[in-house]
Each structure stands twice: as structure tokens, then as C-alpha cells.
Scaffold this motif. Structure first.
Motif, PDB file in Angstrom:
ATOM      1  N   CYS A 232       0.843  -1.047  -0.634  1.00  9.76           N
ATOM      2  CA  CYS A 232      -0.279  -0.225  -0.230  1.00  9.76           C
ATOM      3  C   CYS A 232       0.717   1.144   0.297  1.00  9.76           C
ATOM      4  O   CYS A 232       2.200   1.173   0.906  1.00  9.76           O
ATOM      5  N   ASP A 233       0.088   2.223  -0.576  1.00 11.25           N
ATOM      6  CA  ASP A 233       1.366   3.138  -0.331  1.00 11.25           C
ATOM      7  C   ASP A 233       1.438   4.101   1.207  1.00 11.25           C
ATOM      8  O   ASP A 233      -0.035   3.647   1.783  1.00 11.25           O
ATOM      9  N   VAL A 234       2.255   5.155   1.105  1.00 11.36           N
ATOM     10  CA  VAL A 234       1.672   5.486   2.340  1.00 11.36           C
ATOM     11  C   VAL A 234       0.278   5.984   3.260  1.00 11.36           C
ATOM     12  O   VAL A 234      -0.661   5.940   4.012  1.00 11.36           O
ATOM     13  N   GLU A 235      -0.165   7.038   2.245  1.00  9.91           N
ATOM     14  CA  GLU A 235      -1.390   8.024   2.122  1.00  9.91           C
ATOM     15  C   GLU A 235      -2.393   6.903   2.425  1.00  9.91           C
ATOM     16  O   GLU A 235      -3.727   6.854   3.230  1.00  9.91           O
ATOM     17  N   ASP A 236      -2.163   5.741   1.753  1.00 10.49           N
ATOM     18  CA  ASP A 236      -3.535   4.255   1.985  1.00 10.49           C
ATOM     19  C   ASP A 236      -2.946   3.745   3.082  1.00 10.49           C
ATOM     20  O   ASP A 236      -3.863   3.231   3.870  1.00 10.49           O
ATOM     21  N   CYS A 237      -1.779   3.623   3.580  1.00 12.85           N
ATOM     22  CA  CYS A 237      -1.851   3.063   5.034  1.00 12.85           C
ATOM     23  C   CYS A 237      -2.010   3.318   6.276  1.00 12.85           C
ATOM     24  O   CYS A 237      -2.533   3.305   7.903  1.00 12.85           O
TER      25      CYS A 237
ATOM     26  N   THR B  55      -0.497   7.948  23.472  1.00 17.40           N
ATOM     27  CA  THR B  55       0.945   6.191  23.279  1.00 17.40           C
ATOM     28  C   THR B  55       0.872   5.937  22.653  1.00 17.40           C
ATOM     29  O   THR B  55       1.203   5.304  21.511  1.00 17.40           O
ATOM     30  N   LEU B  56       0.117   6.263  20.781  1.00 11.68           N
ATOM     31  CA  LEU B  56       0.018   5.736  19.193  1.00 11.68           C
ATOM     32  C   LEU B  56       1.798   5.589  19.613  1.00 11.68           C
ATOM     33  O   LEU B  56       2.092   4.043  18.815  1.00 11.68           O
ATOM     34  N   ARG B  57       2.625   6.456  19.226  1.00 14.93           N
ATOM     35  CA  ARG B  57       3.858   5.827  18.767  1.00 14.93           C
ATOM     36  C   ARG B  57       4.255   4.567  19.567  1.00 14.93           C
ATOM     37  O   ARG B  57       5.048   4.112  19.236  1.00 14.93           O
ATOM     38  N   GLU B  58       4.478   4.176  20.981  1.00  7.65           N
ATOM     39  CA  GLU B  58       4.689   3.193  21.592  1.00  7.65           C
ATOM     40  C   GLU B  58       4.006   2.169  21.227  1.00  7.65           C
ATOM     41  O   GLU B  58       4.518   0.404  20.731  1.00  7.65           O
ATOM     42  N   LYS B  59       2.962   2.027  20.125  1.00  7.49           N
ATOM     43  CA  LYS B  59       2.236   0.479  19.048  1.00  7.49           C
ATOM     44  C   LYS B  59       1.456   1.035  17.975  1.00  7.49           C
ATOM     45  O   LYS B  59       1.542   0.438  17.540  1.00  7.49           O
ATOM     46  N   LEU B  60       3.093   1.913  17.070  1.00 10.68           N
ATOM     47  CA  LEU B  60       2.644   2.167  15.657  1.00 10.68           C
ATOM     48  C   LEU B  60       2.554   0.423  14.285  1.00 10.68           C
ATOM     49  O   LEU B  60       1.879   1.132  14.557  1.00 10.68           O
ATOM     50  N   ASP B  61       2.986  -0.013  15.251  1.00  5.72           N
ATOM     51  CA  ASP B  61       2.902  -1.809  14.213  1.00  5.72           C
ATOM     52  C   ASP B  61       1.581  -2.083  14.524  1.00  5.72           C
ATOM     53  O   ASP B  61       1.921  -3.067  13.745  1.00  5.72           O
ATOM     54  N   SER B  62       1.230  -1.793  15.148  1.00  2.00           N
ATOM     55  CA  SER B  62      -0.311  -2.105  15.542  1.00  2.00           C
ATOM     56  C   SER B  62      -1.355  -1.848  14.597  1.00  2.00           C
ATOM     57  O   SER B  62      -2.719  -2.128  13.925  1.00  2.00           O
ATOM     58  N   PHE B  63      -1.278  -0.506  13.694  1.00  2.00           N
ATOM     59  CA  PHE B  63      -1.693   0.348  12.536  1.00  2.00           C
ATOM     60  C   PHE B  63      -1.260   0.106  11.410  1.00  2.00           C
ATOM     61  O   PHE B  63      -2.315   1.076  10.292  1.00  2.00           O
ATOM     62  N   LEU B  64       0.168   0.105  11.644  1.00  2.00           N
ATOM     63  CA  LEU B  64       0.468   0.835  10.318  1.00  2.00           C
ATOM     64  C   LEU B  64       2.095  -0.747  10.053  1.00  2.00           C
ATOM     65  O   LEU B  64       2.023  -1.457  10.737  1.00  2.00           O
ATOM     66  N   PRO B  65       2.286  -0.757   8.897  1.00  4.03           N
ATOM     67  CA  PRO B  65       3.302  -1.806   8.126  1.00  4.03           C
ATOM     68  C   PRO B  65       4.008  -1.825   9.234  1.00  4.03           C
ATOM     69  O   PRO B  65       4.516  -0.363   9.263  1.00  4.03           O
TER      70      PRO B  65
END
Length: 459
Positions: free
Chosen positions: A163-168, A192-202
Motif C-alpha cells: 500500500c502507498d503511505v497515504e492508503d496505509c 501513546t500511539l507511537r509506542e504501538k505504531l506497528d499495530s496500525f501501520l506496516p
């Protein structure tokens, strides 16, 4: 098992190493564990497991989950391990196929002997490769939508769906809404999104590298933009009215799936393979590049395993194909398509080296048969006319410049050829005919010349 409904591919997000789906096998009863896309488990106590069909187990899962009738077509049972994935036919007997797993690994993978010896499949309830997207749009049951959403999310986060960054970011924003509720600035979860960013983005978008090389490989993304982009997408997710809050999750599941429908390889089967690298340097050294071949009801996409972008995307009407498996040589899937070389139309041949070439070829053929069977007959008087308009497309073609879902023909090492009436020659005069007879017949012709702009905007 034949190639029409069995396939192998790269490890998926829900795969479990060395975990069996059969906890005990006796003369009469056994406990069977069926895994869902969210890693939850459906335990089943069944009689006569060795003779039980996939259809019977599928029905048992649907009854436990209380799923509507559409789940019969939307989902299938799979045998999945880190080395191989097989979608089962209704008549397959999962227990017997599990006993033949070693044989399947030796036949369809290049895995090391040590890995083969310890590999063990689990039984999974996953999306059916042959379930059309148009039917998925008609689903309203929340649990069915949730299961489809969880599987699609897993494929996006694992970068199986490039996926493109915008779509991700847009997809990640929907995941935030599902998991965290409506966006509210200052909430601890949001902070605290930064701590679990990989739960939302590749994962490859979450890495924070340092130095010039890292910045050059980040596809233009600046440090911290992934988190900010996710927050912006989360903030923009539209919520439903108070009176409709019970249907809110189903609405967001559907929005996620609709966004995934824009990806041309959504719902595909994945296969391992390698292609030749273009010759480079004074010595014209090439080598091979690992790829993933994604095959769906819409066509074939060759994806760069490392760079997570599409190298070639073809609809079935744009290709011919075949596979060869000469003795003591590596099997090959051949894809032929129309291209351009310095302004001259030519045939292009792409060689995909893979022990799964036979499976891929059979799946292509079966998908074409399903598509032809599903196409309604067009009345002769309604074919064309002065005031006729083209039929509406299911989705807009992605034309974002540099999109990861656009073909990169320049990154492929292909064989360019034409037929001059006497034989096949690797020259570049006027294009004539196809080398392969296996192709989708459309009207009077086979497939038409694909102009360079079409190739680059593929998707």
C-alpha cells in the motif's frame, strides 16, 4: 489436492509455527482447533476425524460462530504453516492432507530439510480466494465483516498487500477508530500511539532509521510523519450518529474493506517465486530476485518481496501463460504480455522460477473459468451503438504517480520477441502473434497491445 483450490505462499500474519490443530486423535473422537484471522480459536469435538470432510468442519465452525449462509461462500478452510498454505476443497479431508504435509512440502517448496521435518500445519478459517468482491459488498452481518476485516488488516500490516503511505495511514486511522473508539485529543490511548505504531501501520513504515541511507530508502517520508499521518487519518474518520452506534463497528469494518478493494490484489492467493534481475554493469551480471505472485479473480500481480511494490500487474485479458517442468530443471511459470520497446510493439515473456508453477498455472485457468461462467450474456443489439456509453467500472484505476501498486516494467528482465511467419525471433520489428495458446479469449482477438502508459498505470 489439485491446483485449482490449493496454493502455497509466503508466511501470513496469522500463521503459527509448530502448532497443531488436532490436540488428540482416538478411535472415535478428537478435539480440533480451528484458528480465526484474529488468532482466536474455535475448538470442535468431532467424531471420526480421519474421514471428516472440509465441508463438514466448515459447517461446524459456522454453527459455533452463528454465521449466516453467506459465510459458506465467503470463507474456506485452509491448512497453513510457515512454509505452505493450502485452501481446501469442500471434499478434501483435512486430517489426511495433514498426514501428507511432508510430501506437499517436498513437492511445492524449497524449504531446508530441517524446517520441513519440524513444520506442522494449523487449520484456519479464512477468506475464500474465489469469493467475488462484488458479493462482499452485499454483506451486512457484523461478525462476517469483522472476520474479513481482521484478515485484510493482517495482510496490510504484514505488507502482503503493498500500500502507498497515504492508503496505509487511511487504513490505520480506521483501525484506530475500531480499537480506540472515536478520536478525542488528549486521551492516553491517543498520546501513546507511537509506542504501538506497528499495530496500525506496516512495520516498514514504523522503522526509525538514521543517516543518509535510511532517509533515501524511506520513500520520501520524513521522521515522525508516519505517526502524524496516522493521527490525521484517525481524526478524519467520520463517526455515526448516536442512534446508530450499535452499527458503528460494522460501518468501519465495511469502510476498511472498501478501501482494500482498491488494491488490485485484494483477496488473492500468494505464491513464492524468483525472477531474473536485469543485467547490470560492464559484465552484465544479473542474478535472481525473490518475488511473490498474487493471483485473484481479477488477474496476476508480481510483487517484489523486499521492496514491497508491484513489478507487474496484468488482468487476465492482457496475458497468455503456461508452465514448464523439464526433468532435473526448475519449474517455470511463463507470463506473456504485450509491451513496447523503443516505440515498437513487442511480445514480452517473463520467467518466474517456482516449484509452485503448476499450482499457479492451474489457479489462473480456474479463475478465468469462473469469470467466464459469471459473465452475463450480452444481447447482440446492445453491444454497441452511437449513443452507447461504456459500462461503469467497479473501482477507479489507481493513477497516483509512483504508486506501489503500479507496474514497474523497467525493473523486469523479459524476453522480447516477435514471430515473422517462419519462427520465433528475439528481434523487435512489428508484433504479430502470441507464443502461447493458453489465454483468455475475448471476442475475435486474444489480448490487445498494452501501451506503455497502461502498463505504468496498472492496478
Amino acid at each position: 489436492m489439485d491446483g485449482t483450490e490449493g496454493h502455497a505462499g509466503q508466511p501470513g500474519p496469522g500463521e503459527r509455527s509448530h502448532r497443531s490443530s488436532v490436540s488428540s486423535v482416538g478411535a472415535r473422537a478428537a478435539d480440533v482447533l480451528v484458528y480465526l484471522a484474529d488468532d482466536s480459536v474455535v475448538p470442535l469435538a468431532v467424531e471420526n476425524l480421519p474421514s471428516l470432510s472440509a465441508h463438514e468442519l466448515h459447517r461446524a465452525v459456522r454453527e459455533v460462530l452463528q454465521l449466516p449462509d453467506v459465510a459458506l461462500d465467503a470463507f474456506a478452510l485452509w491448512l497453513v504453516s510457515p512454509l505452505l498454505e493450502v485452501q481446501l476443497k469442500p471434499t478434501h479431508q483435512p486430517y489426511k492432507l495433514g498426514r501428507q504435509w511432508l510430501e506437499l512440502l517436498l513437492r511445492f517448496t524449497n524449504a531446508p530439510d530441517d524446517d520441513v521435518a519440524t513444520d506442522e500445519p494449523s487449520l484456519q478459517f479464512r477468506r475464500n480466494v474465489f469469493f467475488p468482491k462484488r458479493r462482499e459488498l452485499q454483506i451486512h452481518d457484523e461478525e462476517v465483516l469483522r472476520l474479513l476485516y481482521e484478515e485484510a488488516k493482517g495482510n496490510v500490516l504484514a505488507a502482503r498487500y503493498p500500500c502507498d503511505v497515504e492508503d496505509c495511514e487511511a487504513l490505520g486511522g480506521l483501525v484506530c477508530r475500531v480499537q480506540l473508539g472515536p478520536y478525542q485529543p488528549g486521551r492516553p490511548e491517543v498520546c501513546t500511539l507511537r509506542e504501538k505504531l506497528d499495530s496500525f501501520l506496516p512495520a516498514h513504515l514504523c522503522k526509525r532509521g538514521h543517516g543518509l541511507l535510511s532517509s533515501l530508502r524511506s520513500r520520501g517520508a520524513k521522521a515522525g510523519t508516519a505517526e502524524q499521518g496516522l493521527l490525521n487519518a484517525y481524526r478524519q474518520v467520520k463517526d455515526v450518529a448516536d442512534s446508530e452506534r450499535e452499527a458503528a463497528l460494522a460501518t468501519h469494518y465495511r469502510s476498511y474493506l472498501l478501501k482494500c478493494h482498491e488494491l488490485p490484489f485484494y483477496g488473492c492467493a500468494f505464491f513464492h517465486g524468483e525472477i531474473d534481475k536485469p543485467a547490470q554493469g560492464f559484465l552484465h551480471r544479473g542474478g535472481r530476485k525473490p518475488v511473490v505472485v498474487a493471483i485473484s479473480l481479477e488477474g496476476v500481480h508480481v510483487i517484489d518481496s523486499r521492496e514491497k511494490h508491484v513489478l507487474l500487474g496484468l488482468r487476465f485479458q492482457e496475458l497468455s501463460w503456461d508452465h514448464t517442468a523439464p526433468e532435473e530443471e526448475e519449474p517455470i511459470l511463463w507470463l506473456e504480455f504485450d509491451g513496447d520497446s523503443e516505440g515498437t510493439p513487442v511480445n514480452k515473456l517473463l520467467k518466474i522460477y517456482s516449484k509452485q508453477a503448476e499450482l499457479m498455472s492451474s489457479l489462473i485457468e480456474y479463475c478465468i473459468e469462473l469469470n467466464q461462467a459469471a459473465e452475463p450474456a450480452v444481447p447482440q443489439e446492445g453491444v454497441s451503438g452511437p449513443g452507447s456509453s461504456p459500462p461503469p467500472t467497479q473501482r477507479p484505476v489507481l493513477r497516483r504517480q509512483g504508486s506501489v501498486v503500479c507496474s514497474r516494467i523497467q525493473h523486469l528482465s523479459t524476453i522480447d520477441y516477435v514471430e515473422d511467419g517462419q519462427g520465433i525471433k528475439r528481434v523487435k520489428p512489428k508484433r504479430t502473434t502470441s507464443f502461447f495458446s493458453r489465454q483468455l479469449s475475448l471476442g475475435q482477438g486474444s489480448y490487445t497491445v498494452v501501451q506503455p502508459t497502461d502498463n505504468l498505470e496498472q492496478g
